[in-house]
Design a protein around this motif. Structure first.
Motif, PDB file in Angstrom:
ATOM      1  N   ILE A 147       0.839  -1.201   0.000  1.00 42.61           N
ATOM      2  CA  ILE A 147       0.000   0.000   0.000  1.00 42.61           C
ATOM      3  C   ILE A 147       0.875   1.252   0.000  1.00 42.61           C
ATOM      4  CG2 ILE A 147      -1.686   1.334   1.317  1.00 42.61           C
ATOM      5  CD1 ILE A 147      -2.788  -1.345   2.342  1.00 42.61           C
ATOM      6  N   GLU A 148       1.926   1.236   0.800  1.00 49.00           N
ATOM      7  CA  GLU A 148       2.840   2.382   0.857  1.00 49.00           C
ATOM      8  C   GLU A 148       3.447   2.657  -0.518  1.00 49.00           C
ATOM      9  OE1 GLU A 148       6.991   3.695   3.131  1.00 49.00           O
ATOM     10  OE2 GLU A 148       5.901   1.885   3.737  1.00 49.00           O
ATOM     11  N   GLN A 149       3.845   1.577  -1.199  1.00 45.49           N
ATOM     12  CA  GLN A 149       4.433   1.736  -2.533  1.00 45.49           C
ATOM     13  C   GLN A 149       3.390   2.218  -3.529  1.00 45.49           C
ATOM     14  OE1 GLN A 149       6.564  -1.710  -3.923  1.00 45.49           O
ATOM     15  NE2 GLN A 149       6.634  -0.973  -6.041  1.00 45.49           N
ATOM     16  N   ALA A 150       2.168   1.694  -3.427  1.00 51.00           N
ATOM     17  CA  ALA A 150       1.100   2.113  -4.339  1.00 51.00           C
ATOM     18  C   ALA A 150       0.822   3.608  -4.197  1.00 51.00           C
ATOM     19  CB  ALA A 150      -0.168   1.304  -4.065  1.00 51.00           C
ATOM     20  N   VAL A 151       0.788   4.079  -2.962  1.00 53.30           N
ATOM     21  CA  VAL A 151       0.545   5.506  -2.717  1.00 53.30           C
ATOM     22  C   VAL A 151       1.678   6.350  -3.288  1.00 53.30           C
ATOM     23  CG1 VAL A 151       0.335   7.267  -0.922  1.00 53.30           C
ATOM     24  CG2 VAL A 151      -0.901   5.104  -0.692  1.00 53.30           C
ATOM     25  N   LYS A 152       2.935   5.922  -3.084  1.00 54.87           N
ATOM     26  CA  LYS A 152       4.083   6.651  -3.604  1.00 54.87           C
ATOM     27  C   LYS A 152       4.049   6.733  -5.130  1.00 54.87           C
ATOM     28  CE  LYS A 152       7.396   5.833   0.147  1.00 54.87           C
ATOM     29  NZ  LYS A 152       8.683   5.184   0.526  1.00 54.87           N
ATOM     30  N   GLN A 153       3.459   5.711  -5.762  1.00 55.84           N
ATOM     31  CA  GLN A 153       3.380   5.688  -7.223  1.00 55.84           C
ATOM     32  C   GLN A 153       2.072   6.282  -7.728  1.00 55.84           C
ATOM     33  OE1 GLN A 153       4.324   1.490  -7.873  1.00 55.84           O
ATOM     34  NE2 GLN A 153       6.438   2.047  -8.363  1.00 55.84           N
ATOM     35  N   ASN A 154       1.434   7.062  -6.854  1.00 58.32           N
ATOM     36  CA  ASN A 154       0.252   7.853  -7.215  1.00 58.32           C
ATOM     37  C   ASN A 154      -0.986   7.029  -7.570  1.00 58.32           C
ATOM     38  OD1 ASN A 154       1.688  10.362  -6.945  1.00 58.32           O
ATOM     39  ND2 ASN A 154       2.620   9.975  -8.966  1.00 58.32           N
ATOM     40  N   ALA A 155      -1.081   5.841  -7.014  1.00 55.23           N
ATOM     41  CA  ALA A 155      -2.302   5.055  -7.220  1.00 55.23           C
ATOM     42  C   ALA A 155      -3.469   5.707  -6.489  1.00 55.23           C
ATOM     43  CB  ALA A 155      -2.114   3.626  -6.711  1.00 55.23           C
ATOM     44  N   GLU A 156      -4.619   5.709  -7.123  1.00 56.20           N
ATOM     45  CA  GLU A 156      -5.846   6.249  -6.538  1.00 56.20           C
ATOM     46  C   GLU A 156      -6.864   5.145  -6.246  1.00 56.20           C
ATOM     47  OE1 GLU A 156      -6.017  10.357  -9.115  1.00 56.20           O
ATOM     48  OE2 GLU A 156      -6.226   8.428 -10.135  1.00 56.20           O
ATOM     49  N   VAL A 157      -6.643   3.996  -6.883  1.00 58.47           N
ATOM     50  CA  VAL A 157      -7.561   2.861  -6.775  1.00 58.47           C
ATOM     51  C   VAL A 157      -6.760   1.579  -6.595  1.00 58.47           C
ATOM     52  CG1 VAL A 157      -9.283   1.472  -7.999  1.00 58.47           C
ATOM     53  CG2 VAL A 157      -9.347   3.964  -8.185  1.00 58.47           C
ATOM     54  N   LEU A 158      -7.230   0.691  -5.728  1.00 60.07           N
ATOM     55  CA  LEU A 158      -6.662  -0.641  -5.573  1.00 60.07           C
ATOM     56  C   LEU A 158      -7.621  -1.648  -6.196  1.00 60.07           C
ATOM     57  CD1 LEU A 158      -5.561  -0.459  -1.816  1.00 60.07           C
ATOM     58  CD2 LEU A 158      -4.239   0.204  -3.846  1.00 60.07           C
ATOM     59  N   MET A 159      -7.127  -2.473  -7.110  1.00 63.83           N
ATOM     60  CA  MET A 159      -7.969  -3.510  -7.727  1.00 63.83           C
ATOM     61  C   MET A 159      -7.481  -4.872  -7.265  1.00 63.83           C
ATOM     62  SD  MET A 159      -9.174  -5.876  -9.875  1.00 63.83           S
ATOM     63  CE  MET A 159      -8.226  -6.243 -11.349  1.00 63.83           C
ATOM     64  N   LEU A 160      -8.384  -5.648  -6.656  1.00 62.84           N
ATOM     65  CA  LEU A 160      -8.036  -6.950  -6.085  1.00 62.84           C
ATOM     66  C   LEU A 160      -8.486  -8.068  -7.012  1.00 62.84           C
ATOM     67  CD1 LEU A 160      -9.215  -6.292  -2.408  1.00 62.84           C
ATOM     68  CD2 LEU A 160      -6.983  -5.789  -3.441  1.00 62.84           C
ATOM     69  N   ALA A 161      -7.553  -8.645  -7.727  1.00 59.95           N
ATOM     70  CA  ALA A 161      -7.843  -9.822  -8.551  1.00 59.95           C
ATOM     71  C   ALA A 161      -7.467 -11.055  -7.740  1.00 59.95           C
ATOM     72  CB  ALA A 161      -7.064  -9.766  -9.858  1.00 59.95           C
ATOM     73  N   ALA A 162      -8.025 -11.145  -6.541  1.00 65.87           N
ATOM     74  CA  ALA A 162      -7.666 -12.207  -5.597  1.00 65.87           C
ATOM     75  C   ALA A 162      -8.397 -13.500  -5.917  1.00 65.87           C
ATOM     76  CB  ALA A 162      -7.998 -11.763  -4.178  1.00 65.87           C
ATOM     77  N   THR A 163      -7.853 -14.590  -5.423  1.00 60.59           N
ATOM     78  CA  THR A 163      -8.481 -15.900  -5.525  1.00 60.59           C
ATOM     79  C   THR A 163      -8.850 -16.370  -4.124  1.00 60.59           C
ATOM     80  OG1 THR A 163      -6.299 -16.915  -5.381  1.00 60.59           O
ATOM     81  CG2 THR A 163      -7.193 -16.531  -7.590  1.00 60.59           C
ATOM     82  N   THR A 164      -9.544 -17.485  -4.036  1.00 62.93           N
ATOM     83  CA  THR A 164      -9.955 -18.008  -2.738  1.00 62.93           C
ATOM     84  C   THR A 164      -8.755 -18.216  -1.816  1.00 62.93           C
ATOM     85  OG1 THR A 164     -11.859 -19.133  -3.732  1.00 62.93           O
ATOM     86  CG2 THR A 164     -11.158 -19.886  -1.571  1.00 62.93           C
ATOM     87  N   ASP A 165      -7.674 -18.769  -2.368  1.00 63.85           N
ATOM     88  CA  ASP A 165      -6.526 -19.075  -1.514  1.00 63.85           C
ATOM     89  C   ASP A 165      -5.617 -17.872  -1.269  1.00 63.85           C
ATOM     90  OD1 ASP A 165      -5.688 -19.015  -4.111  1.00 63.85           O
ATOM     91  OD2 ASP A 165      -4.591 -20.904  -4.061  1.00 63.85           O
ATOM     92  N   SER A 166      -5.885 -16.738  -1.925  1.00 66.53           N
ATOM     93  CA  SER A 166      -5.112 -15.525  -1.632  1.00 66.53           C
ATOM     94  C   SER A 166      -5.992 -14.434  -1.026  1.00 66.53           C
ATOM     95  CB  SER A 166      -4.446 -14.992  -2.913  1.00 66.53           C
ATOM     96  OG  SER A 166      -5.406 -14.597  -3.873  1.00 66.53           O
TER      97      SER A 166
END
Length: 472
Positions: free
Chosen positions: A306-325
């Motif tokens: 999350i810290e890295q995402a913010v530093k890289q100017n991300a405004e949205v987090l997209m979760l392509a997660a699976t059941t086991d992740s």
């Protein structure tokens, strides 16, 4: 966030998870099927599906034995013994009594329906699900098939020829899925298959179905690799291409945000497919994906990501997660604390997200194929409520649709070749829980997705619900 704070949050998450596990007996008897927590029996602890794969032989059961881990109830056990001995009246009585004890057990309802068929003429199909590795997901699939079988047989089947259903388990393991597919193909009674669950399992089994000329319709597998993969592999769920476009459109148009960070599982074909399609859709619409994080990495850190995402100017987090992740994805949600908007794929649509995510997950938007409140006029939600005593989710609805599609094809031509030709026809059409069922030449369903968001509510019993996002 400091390592100390991250440790505190993760420790709290662990305590919540342990509390939920400890309350399993209460959930098992008090929650509705729609909650996804109505696990009938707990999987055996400490067992790895891969460890026993070499000695694991596919089991195809019409009711002679259970696939659910653990011991069945005495009444269910008596029903299975009676069915194996072709004592159909006794089996009907035992299964009926077992359902009164546990009304939302779809395996028992399938066995009861098969016992009622008895020695009468019937057509047989099979349903494959990951019983040991994702029991709740398997039960969701079984419920859809069981409901369709019940309705079909109550209506007299096809000119008095009823529907029998076999169940099988593949543990979402590609190698086991191949063995299951081969066993089903070898059984001449089986005319079609509802399955598989994970995209990796469907891709592995699909090559067998192609070679053996047996149709399979997946209600869950969404990877774009399945599009045009085989003339014998269909699906009632839209592909990741459709879901990814819907999420990208929502991000760029509704949220008015252009920069996203994506979390995915590199070990999953589905997750890589959804990530790739989302990235492509965002880029073609003028947005950017500024960071990608692999949930499967051994040293993955939610806080650092999350810290890295913010530093890289991300405004949205997209979760392509699976059941086991999913656990790691939910750590991201908790540590994000609603600072950045969150989007997700259909595997995030689980009661666990509501329970663990709580307020931190509020306003998260997911793309799913169907929601129970999308069409208030549909008879399916009312009938499923009567049958199971609670709400069902999209996996149950699309398993119902897959069964109805096989039945409609059976009505046209009750052979393996006839089913494939019927489903492939440009004129094929039937009605399911989620509306009209038609297939594109690629085997994909011609359908859209529904966006839902997490909001406070009382329907699920967690304090939060998935609710439809109004059309833009």
């Amino acid at each position: 966030m400091s390592p100390k704070n991250e440790t505190a949050v993760l420790a709290a998450s662990l305590l919540i998870t342990l509390g939920l596990l400890g309350a399993g007996a209460w959930w098992m008897t008090h929650r509705t099927p729609g909650s996804g927590i109505s696990t009938l029996l707990n999987p055996k602890a400490g067992e790895s599906p891969d460890a026993k794969l070499d000695s694991q032989q596919p089991i195809i059961s019409f009711g002679e034995q259970t696939l659910s881990p653990g011991a069945p109830s005495p009444r269910k056990e008596n029903g299975m013994k009676a069915l194996a001995q072709e004592s159909y009246d006794q089996a009907i009585g035992s299964f009926t009594a077992a359902l009164k004890e546990q009304r939302n057990d779809p395996e028992t309802l399938i066995f009861l329906n098969n016992a009622r068929v008895g020695q009468r003429k019937s057509y047989a199909i099979a349903v494959v699900a990951p019983v040991n590795t994702d029991l709740n997901g398997a039960l969701e699939i079984f419920r859809g098939v069981a409901q369709a079988q019940t309705e079909i047989n109550r209506a007299g089947g096809i000119n008095g020829t009823l529907l029998r259903v076999a169940i099988a388990n593949d543990d979402n393991n590609p190698e086991l899925a191949k063995r299951v597919a081969a066993a089903l193909a070898e059984n001449n009674q089986i005319l079609g298959v509802v399955g598989h669950f994970a995209s990796d399992a469907s891709l592995a089994a699909g090559s067998v179905y192609e070679a053996e000329e047996l149709v399979a319709i997946s209600p869950v597998s969404t990877s774009v690799k399945l599009s045009g993969f085989s003339n014998y592999v269909f699906r009632t769920v839209p592909s990741d291409y459709v879901a990814a476009r819907a999420l990208a459109d929502y991000m760029l148009s509704k949220l008015q945000q252009k920069n996203a960070a994506v979390f995915f599982n590199s070990q999953s074909n589905y997750s890589k497919s959804l990530k790739s399609e989302f990235v492509s859709s965002v880029l073609t619409r003028g947005g950017q994906v500024t960071a990608e994080f692999d949930l499967a990495e051994a040293n993955f850190s939610a806080a650092k990501s999350i810290e890295q995402a913010v530093k890289q100017n991300a405004e949205v987090l997209m979760l392509a997660a699976t059941t086991d992740s999913l656990d790691r994805a939910l750590q991201v949600v908790q540590l994000n604390r609603k600072r950045l908007d969150v989007l997700g794929g259909d595997d995030v649509y689980t009661p666990k997200t509501l329970e663990i995510g709580g307020d931190a997950a509020a306003e998260m938007v997911l793309a799913v194929p169907w929601h129970i409140n999308t069409d208030p006029t549909s008879p399916f939600p009312q009938e499923s409520q009567k049958l199971w005593g609670g709400d069902v989710n999209w996996r149950t609805a699309l398993a119902y649709d897959a069964t109805q599609a096989l039945f409609a094809a059976l009505r046209q031509s009750p052979t393996r070749a006839g089913i494939q030709q019927a489903l492939s026809s440009a004129d094929f059409s039937t009605t399911g829980a989620s509306g009209t069922i038609r297939f594109l030449p690629s085997g994909d369903r011609n359908a859209s997705v529904q966006l839902v968001k997490i909001a406070p509510g009382s329907r699920s019993g967690t304090g939060y619900d998935f609710v439809p996002v109004p059309s833009q």
